[in-house]
Scaffold this motif. Structure first.
Motif, PDB file in Angstrom:
ATOM      1  N   SER A   9       0.820  -1.049  -0.062  1.00 33.11           N
ATOM      2  CA  SER A   9       0.046   0.103   0.023  1.00 33.11           C
ATOM      3  C   SER A   9       0.916   1.303  -0.014  1.00 33.11           C
ATOM      4  O   SER A   9       1.462   1.659   1.092  1.00 33.11           O
ATOM      5  N   PRO A  10       1.276   1.821  -1.241  1.00 26.80           N
ATOM      6  CA  PRO A  10       1.916   3.076  -1.148  1.00 26.80           C
ATOM      7  C   PRO A  10       1.393   4.101  -0.826  1.00 26.80           C
ATOM      8  O   PRO A  10       0.167   4.214  -0.625  1.00 26.80           O
ATOM      9  N   LYS A  11       2.184   4.922  -0.084  1.00 24.77           N
ATOM     10  CA  LYS A  11       1.829   6.296   0.650  1.00 24.77           C
ATOM     11  C   LYS A  11       1.340   7.398  -0.517  1.00 24.77           C
ATOM     12  O   LYS A  11       2.397   7.252  -1.617  1.00 24.77           O
ATOM     13  N   LYS A  12       0.668   8.222  -0.315  1.00 20.61           N
ATOM     14  CA  LYS A  12       0.137   9.163  -1.191  1.00 20.61           C
ATOM     15  C   LYS A  12       1.114  10.030  -1.440  1.00 20.61           C
ATOM     16  O   LYS A  12       1.698  10.569  -0.395  1.00 20.61           O
ATOM     17  N   THR A  13       1.474  10.647  -2.438  1.00 18.56           N
ATOM     18  CA  THR A  13       2.396  11.992  -2.284  1.00 18.56           C
ATOM     19  C   THR A  13       1.825  13.040  -2.125  1.00 18.56           C
ATOM     20  O   THR A  13       0.570  13.357  -2.663  1.00 18.56           O
ATOM     21  N   PRO A  15       0.261  16.874  -2.356  1.00 20.67           N
ATOM     22  CA  PRO A  15      -0.179  17.644  -3.786  1.00 20.67           C
ATOM     23  C   PRO A  15       1.171  18.931  -3.680  1.00 20.67           C
ATOM     24  O   PRO A  15       1.563  19.282  -2.785  1.00 20.67           O
TER      25      PRO A  15
END
Length: 127
Positions: A9-13, A15
């Motif tokens: 589950s990749p971390k969201k970058t 904005p």
């Protein structure tokens, strides 16, 4: 419980705050053209001490004459070009005629072979 568990589950970058760090988009069009050099002008070059510029698809000397300058040579080349074009057209016509003759001969040959086969079959039937 799944057999292979969902361990990826990749971390969201986060904005981005600004799309660009450059402030050129804030400038008006004329200033951008000056800054970015969007007005190129005609291409020029210096060849063998003669300055040339590219206009309307041809290289022209700065003095305004055509590159080369020798009008007799230009006329001779145009005449030779026309002769070669006429010769090329004549050769194309000859090739077309030869292809037509070859097609006609091939068609006649096929007809004669078919007629010969029919005659052979007819003679076998009589016996």
């Amino acid at each position: 419980m799944p057999l292979f568990g969902n361990s990826f589950s990749p971390k969201k970058t986060p904005p981005r705050k600004w799309a660009s760090l450059s402030n050129l988009h804030l400038l008006d069009r004329s200033t951008r053209e000056v800054e970015l050099g969007l007005e190129y002008g005609t291409p020029t070059m210096n060849l063998a001490g003669q300055s040339l510029k590219f206009e309307n698809g041809h290289w022209v000397s700065e003095s305004g004459g055509l590159l080369g300058g020798d009008r007799r040579e230009l006329q001779r080349l145009r005449k030779r070009n026309q002769q070669l074009e006429e010769e090329n057209n004549l050769l194309r016509l000859k090739v077309d005629i030869l292809l037509d003759m070859l097609s006609e001969t091939t068609a006649e040959s096929h007809l004669l072979e078919k007629e010969l086969e029919e005659l052979k079959q007819h003679s076998r039937r009589k016996k």
